[in-house]
Each structure stands twice: as C-alpha cells, then as structure tokens.
Design a protein around this motif. Sequence first.
Motif, PDB file in Angstrom:
ATOM      1  N   ASP A 199     -44.261  25.713  44.170  1.00 51.98           N
ATOM      2  CA  ASP A 199     -44.165  26.703  45.244  1.00 51.98           C
ATOM      3  C   ASP A 199     -42.980  26.404  46.161  1.00 51.98           C
ATOM      4  N   ARG A 200     -42.759  25.110  46.411  1.00 44.37           N
ATOM      5  CA  ARG A 200     -41.618  24.755  47.272  1.00 44.37           C
ATOM      6  C   ARG A 200     -40.296  25.052  46.562  1.00 44.37           C
ATOM      7  N   ILE A 201     -40.273  24.885  45.239  1.00 45.24           N
ATOM      8  CA  ILE A 201     -39.054  25.231  44.484  1.00 45.24           C
ATOM      9  C   ILE A 201     -38.793  26.734  44.606  1.00 45.24           C
ATOM     10  N   LYS A 202     -39.880  27.513  44.525  1.00 47.47           N
ATOM     11  CA  LYS A 202     -39.734  28.975  44.620  1.00 47.47           C
ATOM     12  C   LYS A 202     -39.148  29.389  45.965  1.00 47.47           C
ATOM     13  N   VAL A 203     -39.562  28.705  47.025  1.00 47.83           N
ATOM     14  CA  VAL A 203     -39.033  29.032  48.352  1.00 47.83           C
ATOM     15  C   VAL A 203     -37.516  28.804  48.372  1.00 47.83           C
ATOM     16  N   LEU A 204     -37.079  27.708  47.782  1.00 51.00           N
ATOM     17  CA  LEU A 204     -35.635  27.414  47.746  1.00 51.00           C
ATOM     18  C   LEU A 204     -34.893  28.454  46.919  1.00 51.00           C
ATOM     19  N   LYS A 205     -35.493  28.818  45.809  1.00 46.46           N
ATOM     20  CA  LYS A 205     -34.867  29.812  44.926  1.00 46.46           C
ATOM     21  C   LYS A 205     -34.728  31.149  45.663  1.00 46.46           C
ATOM     22  N   ASN A 206     -35.797  31.541  46.362  1.00 47.06           N
ATOM     23  CA  ASN A 206     -35.734  32.810  47.094  1.00 47.06           C
ATOM     24  C   ASN A 206     -34.651  32.781  48.154  1.00 47.06           C
ATOM     25  N   ALA A 207     -34.500  31.631  48.807  1.00 47.77           N
ATOM     26  CA  ALA A 207     -33.484  31.518  49.851  1.00 47.77           C
ATOM     27  C   ALA A 207     -32.079  31.623  49.253  1.00 47.77           C
ATOM     28  N   ALA A 208     -31.935  31.255  47.971  1.00 46.81           N
ATOM     29  CA  ALA A 208     -30.612  31.298  47.329  1.00 46.81           C
ATOM     30  C   ALA A 208     -30.319  32.672  46.722  1.00 46.81           C
ATOM     31  N   GLY A 209     -31.251  33.615  46.868  1.00 47.25           N
ATOM     32  CA  GLY A 209     -31.028  34.966  46.350  1.00 47.25           C
ATOM     33  C   GLY A 209     -30.959  34.964  44.843  1.00 47.25           C
ATOM     34  N   THR A 210     -29.924  35.660  44.304  1.00 43.71           N
ATOM     35  CA  THR A 210     -29.824  35.745  42.849  1.00 43.71           C
ATOM     36  C   THR A 210     -28.985  34.613  42.265  1.00 43.71           C
TER      37      THR A 210
ATOM     38  N   ILE B 149     -36.765  18.589  48.506  1.00 41.14           N
ATOM     39  CA  ILE B 149     -37.923  18.079  47.761  1.00 41.14           C
ATOM     40  C   ILE B 149     -37.577  16.682  47.233  1.00 41.14           C
ATOM     41  N   PRO B 150     -37.542  15.694  48.136  1.00 45.12           N
ATOM     42  CA  PRO B 150     -37.045  14.365  47.754  1.00 45.12           C
ATOM     43  C   PRO B 150     -37.903  13.673  46.694  1.00 45.12           C
ATOM     44  N   GLU B 151     -39.149  14.109  46.505  1.00 49.75           N
ATOM     45  CA  GLU B 151     -39.969  13.450  45.483  1.00 49.75           C
ATOM     46  C   GLU B 151     -39.540  13.815  44.063  1.00 49.75           C
ATOM     47  N   LEU B 152     -38.677  14.808  43.941  1.00 45.91           N
ATOM     48  CA  LEU B 152     -38.191  15.154  42.605  1.00 45.91           C
ATOM     49  C   LEU B 152     -37.125  14.164  42.158  1.00 45.91           C
ATOM     50  N   GLU B 153     -37.093  13.943  40.860  1.00 46.96           N
ATOM     51  CA  GLU B 153     -36.016  13.117  40.327  1.00 46.96           C
ATOM     52  C   GLU B 153     -35.288  13.969  39.294  1.00 46.96           C
TER      53      GLU B 153
ATOM     54  N   VAL C 244     -39.653  26.453  33.904  1.00 47.77           N
ATOM     55  CA  VAL C 244     -38.567  25.821  34.648  1.00 47.77           C
ATOM     56  C   VAL C 244     -39.130  24.756  35.600  1.00 47.77           C
ATOM     57  N   SER C 245     -40.256  25.067  36.247  1.00 47.08           N
ATOM     58  CA  SER C 245     -40.885  24.086  37.147  1.00 47.08           C
ATOM     59  C   SER C 245     -41.356  22.867  36.372  1.00 47.08           C
ATOM     60  N   THR C 246     -41.959  23.089  35.218  1.00 43.28           N
ATOM     61  CA  THR C 246     -42.441  21.963  34.404  1.00 43.28           C
ATOM     62  C   THR C 246     -41.281  21.064  33.993  1.00 43.28           C
ATOM     63  N   LEU C 247     -40.225  21.685  33.514  1.00 44.27           N
ATOM     64  CA  LEU C 247     -39.058  20.893  33.092  1.00 44.27           C
ATOM     65  C   LEU C 247     -38.541  20.050  34.251  1.00 44.27           C
ATOM     66  N   LEU C 248     -38.539  20.633  35.423  1.00 45.68           N
ATOM     67  CA  LEU C 248     -37.988  19.933  36.580  1.00 45.68           C
ATOM     68  C   LEU C 248     -38.952  18.857  37.098  1.00 45.68           C
TER      69      LEU C 248
END
Length: 388
Positions: A13-24, A36-40, A341-345
């Motif tokens: 969900d947090r990834i989606k928020v970032l994606k929405n903020a970046a538009g297309t 999202i610092p917990e991502l590697e 895409v979320s799973t891969l990330l």
Amino acid sequence: MIKLTHEENLIADRIKVLKNAAGTHSPSIFTVLEKIPELEIKVDACFLSNPYATDLFVEHLKEKLIDTGKIRDVLEFYPSQNAVIAELLSNYLGINKQSIFIGNGAIEIIQAILHNYTRKKIVVNIPTFSSYYEFLKNNTEVVYNKLLKEENFELNIDAYIELVKKEKPDTIVLINPNNPNGGYIKYKNFIYLIEELSFVNTIIVDESFIHFAYEDYSFEMKSIAHLVESFQNLVVVKSMSKDFGIAGIRAGYGVMSKDRVSSLLKNGYLWNSSGLAEFFFRLYIREDFLKEYEHVRVKYIRETQTYFNKLSKIKELKVYPSLANFALIELLDGTKSDEFVSTLLIRYGIYSRTCNDKIGLDGEFIRLASRTSEENATIIHTLNEIFS
Ligand SMILES: *Cc1c(COP(=O)(O)O)cnc(C)c1O
C-alpha cells in the motif's frame, strides 16, 4: 497465483502511494528507499538504461574531471550556449548545426514541440510514453491508435497511414522502438511512411531507444535524423538517458528544420544544458569514446536478447517481441500486475514496473528492463523460483 501476506500488503500500500504521487512515471529508486527504508533493492529493472555505458561514462568522468580537478570549472562556470553545443554535435551527426536543438533531457524537447507546433489534433499510438498526451495543451484533440495485443503491439503500417489520412492531424508521434513494448519499425518502412504522410505538419519520431535496435547481425543502428534535410515536417527526438545510462545529467537533442530551431531559440533555451551535460556531449563526439561505447552497446544488446529468450521460456509469462532494452510482459496466471510488482520488490528486491497506468493495455502487464548479465540472471532465477 501470488498472494501477499498481511505485512507485505501494508508495504504494498505504501508503494502504491509513492506510485500515485509519481503520476504516470515510476518513483525513482531513491524515493522508494527513502520512504520505505525496510525495503532492500537488489536490482532496479524499472529504469531503462545500459548499465555498462554508465560505467564507461563514470570512468571518463573520474579520469578527465575528478582526478584532474577540472570538475571545478564545470561547476563554477556557465556551460556553452545551446547553439554552441549543437555545433559540436553537427559534425559527428552529419547534420547541419542549425537543425540541431539541445534539450535538458529529451523531455524538454517533447514539451517544446508539443507546445509550439501541435495545434488541433494529434495521433498517438498506445500504449506509449505518457508525456506525448499529458503535455498537450487543453484544446488539442488526441486520437489514440491502439496497437493490438493480437499483433504483438507491432505498428500496422498501412492501417496507420489510412488512419492518419482519414483523421488529418497536424501532429503524429512514432516512438522507435516503442516504449513500453519495444516494437520496432524498420528503416525502409519508415521512409515509406514519411513519404506517404508528407501532408502532416509535424511528424515526431522519438529515437530514444534506437541504440538497442538492429536489423541484422552487424548491429548497426539506423537513425532517420538525416531525413530532416528532405522532410521539413520531421522532428527527431533523442534522449541520451537510456543508451548512455546518464539520466541524471539531463542530456538530449532534437533534429528539426532550421526554422523551428531558430524560432525555439528566439524565446529561450539558451543555457539549458548543465556543465556535466556539455562534458558528456564533448565526449560523445570523440572517436575513442565512441569505439568504447560501441563495444558496451553491442555486448548489452546480445545479453539483452539472451535474457528475453530466457524470460520467454517461463510459461506463465508472455513476453512480447522487443528490440529495445526492456520487455513488455503479460502475466498469464491470473496474478494482478500490482501484486506481482510488489512481490518482486518486497520479497526479492527486484524493482519492476507495473503497466496498469498505461492506457491501451487490456490485461495484466509489467515491464522488465535488462540490466547487467548478473542482474538479469538474478531476475530469471527469481521468476523461475516464483513459478516453480
Ligand atoms: C525516457 C524517455 C524520454 C525522456 O528522456 P530524457 O532525455 O531523460 O528526458 C523520452 N522519450 C521516451 C520514449 C522515453 O522513454
């Protein structure tokens, strides 16, 4: 089919928020890691560049600017003016200097053309690079020409010519190879197309990925930029971000009629390059640099096509034919592209691009870029594991 756990869903969900903020467009890897610092992130297969070319550029940057201390000059002083950099490129490109317009990235050229020369109607093939319809002024009508899944998203040249003749737009856009699918129009077909469509006021041809395309195993690239001499309505747009792996320095150029260049320069764009972009352009015209670049270009193309082949062996994926450095991939097992895409990330540290914001795509699609051969191997290994 892939299912995320509760914790993974929260991150998704947090990834989606970032994606929405970046538009297309996609949020950069830096933005993602900052928020999202917990991502590697192990592999950035979202950004479409040749990593070997970046290595090459950084080597030259270090040797010529950093180690010599000349970086100070590049940062302290104004870079050359637009027309001066155009003159530098002129010899190498074999194109009159007055027909070359330097951009702060290709995106600036796209904006300049659409704002100054597109009036009532434009024909855009979809799926596409979104700026070609998003940057339009409000009163421009957009006719979308849908590239068909059944035709592997290849442009049907005759149907296209017929459509343009019927719609009579003042502007048309062809991206070659196309983003996001990598479909390629051969040089000889292009000539035919441009000849047939000579009545169109502005034909934009975006060759930002042309260095990755080839027509035979000499791997020669076939730009149509020199045709601007004979076709005044042609505008060729070239980004250096992808093939040279230098999106951060913002370098691009356009080739168009002298009248258009001089009218654009009359009202601005004087110092729109940075010192680093000028440094790049001065390198780009050097024979020794180009020889080294040619080596990493061809190496990367070969590895990319091998990678596509391996991807296409995974039966849950449909990989559409591409002569760019990325592949459009349809998920055939019922997984939603966002979830995939979320799973891969989240699980595997592979950053890819969902295509669910791309108009003209029906189904679940992602786009995967080609990276170094090690990174490509990681992606293949991960996908095989996911689907095993
Ligand atoms: C990335 C991209 C651009 C923009 O490139 P910049 O030079 O970085 O501004 C233009 N056209 C297409 C098709 C692209 O994919």
